[in-house]
Design a protein around this motif. Structure first.
Motif, short mmCIF file in Angstrom:
data_model
loop_
_atom_site.label_atom_id
_atom_site.label_comp_id
_atom_site.label_asym_id
_atom_site.label_seq_id
_atom_site.Cartn_x
_atom_site.Cartn_y
_atom_site.Cartn_z
N ILE A 100 -46.99 16.16 79.35
CA ILE A 100 -48.50 16.55 79.91
C ILE A 100 -48.94 18.01 79.43
CG2 ILE A 100 -49.96 16.27 81.98
CD1 ILE A 100 -47.95 14.61 83.32
N SER A 101 -50.03 17.52 78.69
CA SER A 101 -50.85 18.88 78.48
C SER A 101 -52.21 18.96 79.22
CB SER A 101 -50.96 19.03 77.03
OG SER A 101 -52.02 18.05 76.67
N ALA A 102 -52.81 19.99 79.71
CA ALA A 102 -53.82 20.21 80.20
C ALA A 102 -54.32 21.81 80.05
CB ALA A 102 -53.56 20.31 81.65
N ASN A 103 -55.59 21.78 80.13
CA ASN A 103 -56.29 23.12 80.00
C ASN A 103 -56.64 23.75 81.39
OD1 ASN A 103 -56.78 22.99 77.13
ND2 ASN A 103 -58.46 21.46 77.70
N LEU A 104 -56.42 25.10 81.38
CA LEU A 104 -56.56 25.93 82.62
C LEU A 104 -57.76 26.79 82.31
CD1 LEU A 104 -55.40 26.70 85.16
CD2 LEU A 104 -53.94 28.15 83.96
N GLN A 105 -58.52 27.12 83.44
CA GLN A 105 -59.58 28.02 83.28
C GLN A 105 -59.55 28.75 84.78
OE1 GLN A 105 -63.55 26.46 82.29
NE2 GLN A 105 -62.53 25.02 81.13
N ILE A 106 -59.95 30.01 84.80
CA ILE A 106 -59.87 30.65 86.14
C ILE A 106 -61.07 31.65 86.00
CG2 ILE A 106 -58.67 32.44 87.50
CD1 ILE A 106 -56.11 31.39 86.03
N GLY A 107 -61.85 31.74 87.03
CA GLY A 107 -62.85 32.38 87.04
C GLY A 107 -63.54 32.53 88.19
N PRO A 108 -64.63 33.30 88.59
CA PRO A 108 -65.27 33.46 89.88
C PRO A 108 -66.55 32.47 89.75
CG PRO A 108 -66.17 34.96 88.43
CD PRO A 108 -64.95 34.31 87.77
N THR A 109 -66.70 31.91 91.15
CA THR A 109 -67.72 30.90 91.40
C THR A 109 -68.92 31.67 91.81
OG1 THR A 109 -67.41 30.32 93.56
CG2 THR A 109 -66.24 29.02 91.87
N THR A 110 -70.26 30.97 91.56
CA THR A 110 -71.42 31.54 92.23
C THR A 110 -71.38 31.70 93.82
OG1 THR A 110 -72.54 29.54 92.38
CG2 THR A 110 -72.90 30.84 90.52
N ALA A 111 -70.22 31.13 94.44
CA ALA A 111 -70.19 30.98 95.88
C ALA A 111 -69.13 32.14 96.20
CB ALA A 111 -69.70 29.52 96.54
N GLY A 112 -68.73 32.82 95.48
CA GLY A 112 -67.81 34.03 95.75
C GLY A 112 -66.47 33.75 96.04
N MET A 113 -66.27 32.34 95.58
CA MET A 113 -64.76 31.97 95.46
C MET A 113 -64.17 32.16 94.00
SD MET A 113 -64.34 30.89 98.57
CE MET A 113 -63.11 29.50 98.57
N VAL A 114 -62.91 31.78 93.83
CA VAL A 114 -62.04 31.97 92.73
C VAL A 114 -61.72 30.85 92.28
CG1 VAL A 114 -60.20 32.83 91.32
CG2 VAL A 114 -61.14 34.46 93.00
N ARG A 115 -62.12 30.11 91.35
CA ARG A 115 -61.83 28.99 90.87
C ARG A 115 -60.74 28.59 89.81
NH1 ARG A 115 -66.22 24.55 90.57
NH2 ARG A 115 -65.99 24.85 92.56
N ILE A 116 -59.58 28.06 90.12
CA ILE A 116 -58.58 27.59 89.10
C ILE A 116 -58.93 26.14 88.78
CG2 ILE A 116 -56.09 27.23 88.64
CD1 ILE A 116 -55.23 29.34 90.70
N TYR A 117 -59.21 25.89 87.44
CA TYR A 117 -59.77 24.60 87.09
C TYR A 117 -58.80 24.03 86.25
CZ TYR A 117 -62.85 20.97 85.19
OH TYR A 117 -63.47 19.66 85.10
N VAL A 118 -58.09 22.70 86.19
CA VAL A 118 -56.97 22.24 85.62
C VAL A 118 -57.82 20.87 85.06
CG1 VAL A 118 -54.81 21.19 85.36
CG2 VAL A 118 -55.30 23.17 86.80
N ALA A 119 -57.92 20.98 83.53
CA ALA A 119 -58.51 19.29 83.19
C ALA A 119 -57.48 19.13 81.88
CB ALA A 119 -59.76 19.76 82.55
N GLY A 120 -57.27 17.75 82.09
CA GLY A 120 -56.59 17.10 80.99
C GLY A 120 -56.83 15.48 80.84
N ASP A 121 -55.81 14.81 80.20
CA ASP A 121 -55.84 13.36 80.28
C ASP A 121 -55.89 12.89 81.86
OD1 ASP A 121 -56.13 13.12 77.68
OD2 ASP A 121 -54.14 12.62 77.17
N GLY A 122 -56.89 12.30 82.22
CA GLY A 122 -56.86 11.96 83.84
C GLY A 122 -56.88 12.83 84.83
N ILE A 123 -56.97 14.01 84.48
CA ILE A 123 -56.90 15.18 85.45
C ILE A 123 -58.08 15.89 85.37
CG2 ILE A 123 -55.75 17.40 86.13
CD1 ILE A 123 -53.28 16.53 84.61
N ASP A 124 -58.73 16.16 86.47
CA ASP A 124 -60.04 16.82 86.68
C ASP A 124 -59.77 17.61 87.92
OD1 ASP A 124 -62.53 17.99 86.21
OD2 ASP A 124 -63.64 16.34 86.71
N LEU A 125 -59.42 18.91 88.19
CA LEU A 125 -58.76 19.32 89.45
C LEU A 125 -59.53 20.76 89.53
CD1 LEU A 125 -57.18 18.85 92.01
CD2 LEU A 125 -55.33 19.89 90.55
N PRO A 126 -60.52 20.92 90.27
CA PRO A 126 -61.15 22.32 90.60
C PRO A 126 -60.54 22.67 91.91
CG PRO A 126 -62.54 20.45 91.15
CD PRO A 126 -61.45 19.90 90.40
#
Length: 69
Positions: free
Chosen positions: A9-35
């Protein structure tokens, strides 16, 4: 599937701050959309765990040094 199981399984990973002051780890791939949102303190704990795991993995991958005569 466990932490030590291989997967194709392969997926993309993004990490960054949100406008709400949280830190988001975002995982996206085939059938995966996970903030995943964490408060800054939780994110720092995760970062510490990642550093610890990286150090342990580095030690495992080091070649044993031969004894000198």
């Amino acid at each position: 599937m466990g932490i030590n199981s291989e997967s194709d399984i392969s997926a993309n990973l993004q990490i960054g701050p949100t406008t709400a002051g949280m830190v988001r780890i975002y995982v996206a791939g085939d059938g995966i959309d996970l903030p995943l949102d964490f408060d800054p303190e939780e994110a720092e704990e995760i970062a510490d765990e990642l550093r610890g795991a990286a150090q342990a993995a580095r030690k495992m991958s080091e070649k044993p040094k031969g004894k000198k005569r």
